[in-house]
Design a protein around this motif. Structure first.
Motif, PDB file in Angstrom:
ATOM      1  N   THR A  77       0.930  -1.257   0.110  1.00  0.00           N
ATOM      2  CA  THR A  77       0.048   0.266   0.008  1.00  0.00           C
ATOM      3  C   THR A  77       0.974   1.262  -0.038  1.00  0.00           C
ATOM      4  O   THR A  77       0.637   2.225  -0.813  1.00  0.00           O
ATOM      5  CB  THR A  77      -1.046  -0.013   1.230  1.00  0.00           C
ATOM      6  N   SER A  78       1.859   1.296   0.766  1.00  0.00           N
ATOM      7  CA  SER A  78       2.816   2.544   0.840  1.00  0.00           C
ATOM      8  C   SER A  78       3.564   2.765  -0.619  1.00  0.00           C
ATOM      9  O   SER A  78       3.621   3.661  -1.231  1.00  0.00           O
ATOM     10  CB  SER A  78       4.026   2.236   1.804  1.00  0.00           C
ATOM     11  N   ARG A  79       3.893   1.428  -1.247  1.00  0.00           N
ATOM     12  CA  ARG A  79       4.550   1.544  -2.639  1.00  0.00           C
ATOM     13  C   ARG A  79       3.250   2.071  -3.442  1.00  0.00           C
ATOM     14  O   ARG A  79       3.814   3.158  -4.363  1.00  0.00           O
ATOM     15  CB  ARG A  79       5.000   0.494  -3.171  1.00  0.00           C
ATOM     16  N   GLU A  80       1.841   1.839  -3.514  1.00  0.00           N
ATOM     17  CA  GLU A  80       1.101   2.196  -4.405  1.00  0.00           C
ATOM     18  C   GLU A  80       0.783   3.797  -4.096  1.00  0.00           C
ATOM     19  O   GLU A  80       0.528   4.490  -4.903  1.00  0.00           O
ATOM     20  CB  GLU A  80      -0.307   1.450  -4.058  1.00  0.00           C
ATOM     21  N   LYS A  81       0.837   4.222  -2.611  1.00  0.00           N
ATOM     22  CA  LYS A  81       0.733   5.593  -2.244  1.00  0.00           C
ATOM     23  C   LYS A  81       1.708   6.421  -2.799  1.00  0.00           C
ATOM     24  O   LYS A  81       1.499   7.449  -3.494  1.00  0.00           O
ATOM     25  CB  LYS A  81       0.775   5.775  -0.548  1.00  0.00           C
ATOM     26  N   GLU A  82       2.902   6.135  -2.877  1.00  0.00           N
ATOM     27  CA  GLU A  82       4.132   6.747  -3.401  1.00  0.00           C
ATOM     28  C   GLU A  82       3.807   6.867  -5.078  1.00  0.00           C
ATOM     29  O   GLU A  82       4.095   7.879  -5.567  1.00  0.00           O
ATOM     30  CB  GLU A  82       5.503   5.824  -3.227  1.00  0.00           C
ATOM     31  N   ASN A  83       3.569   5.692  -5.581  1.00  0.00           N
ATOM     32  CA  ASN A  83       3.341   5.916  -7.119  1.00  0.00           C
ATOM     33  C   ASN A  83       2.322   6.648  -7.566  1.00  0.00           C
ATOM     34  O   ASN A  83       2.358   7.662  -8.454  1.00  0.00           O
ATOM     35  CB  ASN A  83       3.117   4.658  -7.643  1.00  0.00           C
ATOM     36  N   ALA A  84       1.221   6.977  -6.498  1.00  0.00           N
ATOM     37  CA  ALA A  84       0.129   7.793  -6.971  1.00  0.00           C
ATOM     38  C   ALA A  84       0.586   8.952  -6.585  1.00  0.00           C
ATOM     39  O   ALA A  84       0.228  10.065  -7.352  1.00  0.00           O
ATOM     40  CB  ALA A  84      -1.198   7.316  -5.907  1.00  0.00           C
ATOM     41  N   ALA A  85       1.385   9.324  -5.386  1.00  0.00           N
ATOM     42  CA  ALA A  85       1.731  10.854  -5.258  1.00  0.00           C
ATOM     43  C   ALA A  85       2.533  11.399  -6.401  1.00  0.00           C
ATOM     44  O   ALA A  85       2.728  12.389  -6.909  1.00  0.00           O
ATOM     45  CB  ALA A  85       2.694  10.609  -4.059  1.00  0.00           C
ATOM     46  N   LYS A  86       3.306  10.374  -7.002  1.00  0.00           N
ATOM     47  CA  LYS A  86       4.250  10.833  -8.322  1.00  0.00           C
ATOM     48  C   LYS A  86       3.528  11.164  -9.272  1.00  0.00           C
ATOM     49  O   LYS A  86       3.902  11.782  -9.893  1.00  0.00           O
ATOM     50  CB  LYS A  86       5.426   9.708  -8.700  1.00  0.00           C
ATOM     51  N   GLU A  87       2.510  10.203  -9.437  1.00  0.00           N
ATOM     52  CA  GLU A  87       1.594  10.600 -10.720  1.00  0.00           C
ATOM     53  C   GLU A  87       0.822  11.997 -10.504  1.00  0.00           C
ATOM     54  O   GLU A  87       0.469  12.915 -11.308  1.00  0.00           O
ATOM     55  CB  GLU A  87       0.552   9.384 -10.873  1.00  0.00           C
ATOM     56  N   ILE A  88       0.342  12.204  -9.359  1.00  0.00           N
ATOM     57  CA  ILE A  88      -0.385  13.496  -8.993  1.00  0.00           C
ATOM     58  C   ILE A  88       0.670  14.500  -9.330  1.00  0.00           C
ATOM     59  O   ILE A  88       0.155  15.589  -9.742  1.00  0.00           O
ATOM     60  CB  ILE A  88      -0.967  13.394  -7.549  1.00  0.00           C
ATOM     61  N   GLU A  89       1.702  14.441  -8.768  1.00  0.00           N
ATOM     62  CA  GLU A  89       2.797  15.588  -9.048  1.00  0.00           C
ATOM     63  C   GLU A  89       3.070  15.731 -10.600  1.00  0.00           C
ATOM     64  O   GLU A  89       3.263  16.989 -10.897  1.00  0.00           O
ATOM     65  CB  GLU A  89       4.130  14.916  -8.171  1.00  0.00           C
ATOM     66  N   THR A  90       3.192  14.654 -11.106  1.00  0.00           N
ATOM     67  CA  THR A  90       3.249  14.931 -12.673  1.00  0.00           C
ATOM     68  C   THR A  90       2.157  15.446 -13.233  1.00  0.00           C
ATOM     69  O   THR A  90       2.485  16.489 -14.141  1.00  0.00           O
ATOM     70  CB  THR A  90       3.381  13.461 -13.346  1.00  0.00           C
ATOM     71  N   LEU A  91       0.910  15.274 -12.985  1.00  0.00           N
ATOM     72  CA  LEU A  91      -0.107  15.972 -13.356  1.00  0.00           C
ATOM     73  C   LEU A  91      -0.305  17.476 -12.946  1.00  0.00           C
ATOM     74  O   LEU A  91      -0.465  18.154 -13.936  1.00  0.00           O
ATOM     75  CB  LEU A  91      -1.531  15.217 -12.991  1.00  0.00           C
ATOM     76  N   ARG A  92       0.162  17.710 -11.849  1.00  0.00           N
ATOM     77  CA  ARG A  92       0.427  19.038 -11.233  1.00  0.00           C
ATOM     78  C   ARG A  92       1.194  19.896 -12.356  1.00  0.00           C
ATOM     79  O   ARG A  92       1.196  21.136 -12.616  1.00  0.00           O
ATOM     80  CB  ARG A  92       0.560  19.187  -9.862  1.00  0.00           C
TER      81      ARG A  92
END
Length: 141
Positions: A77-92
């Motif tokens: 779950t932590s890895r998924e959260k990190e991946n989602a955070a990276k994706e959100i940062e890319t989208l921002r």
């Protein structure tokens, strides 16, 4: 002297077996039975305590396995959260870029260029249609 000692030694001679030595406890026959009963009770209690310890050990193993499974799930779950955070940062960061930069990066033509392309295609279509009609007339159609 009997009041200082609770036991006596008896030595007997036997012509067939030789000498026999025995230890005699004075007044302890009843207390010996009581002691044996207490030993039996203690043995039962010890066996029950060992069973309880085995149950606790089994439960501890189960809890340990469950904890390890939860830790693995938490890591996933932590890895998924990190991946989602990276994706959100890319989208921002993409949202912060201006429209022209995104258009150039993705190869999307501008409105002006699209109008020029459509106009060129329209004119080319008219020329092709006229050429086809002229060729048809030459052939005798």
């Amino acid at each position: 002297m009997d009041r200082f000692f609770n036991s006596a030694i008896r030595i007997q001679g036997d012509p067939l077996t030789g000498v026999s030595v025995s230890l005699i406890y004075k007044g302890t026959q009843q207390s010996l039975d009581e002691r044996l009963a207490k030993i039996d009770v203690a043995r039962e209690n010890l066996a029950e305590a060992l069973r309880a310890m085995d149950e606790i050990r089994d439960q501890a193993k189960d809890n340990k396995n469950a904890l390890e499974a939860l830790n693995r799930e938490l890591e996933g779950t932590s890895r998924e959260k990190e991946n989602a955070a990276k994706e959100i940062e890319t989208l921002r960061s993409l949202a912060q870029l201006d429209v022209e930069t995104v258009r150039r990066a993705l190869g999307v033509p501008t409105t002006r260029r699209r109008v020029v392309e459509l106009s060129f295609s329209f004119v080319l279509g008219i020329i092709a249609s006229l050429a086809a009609a002229w060729i048809w007339r030459l052939i005798g159609g």
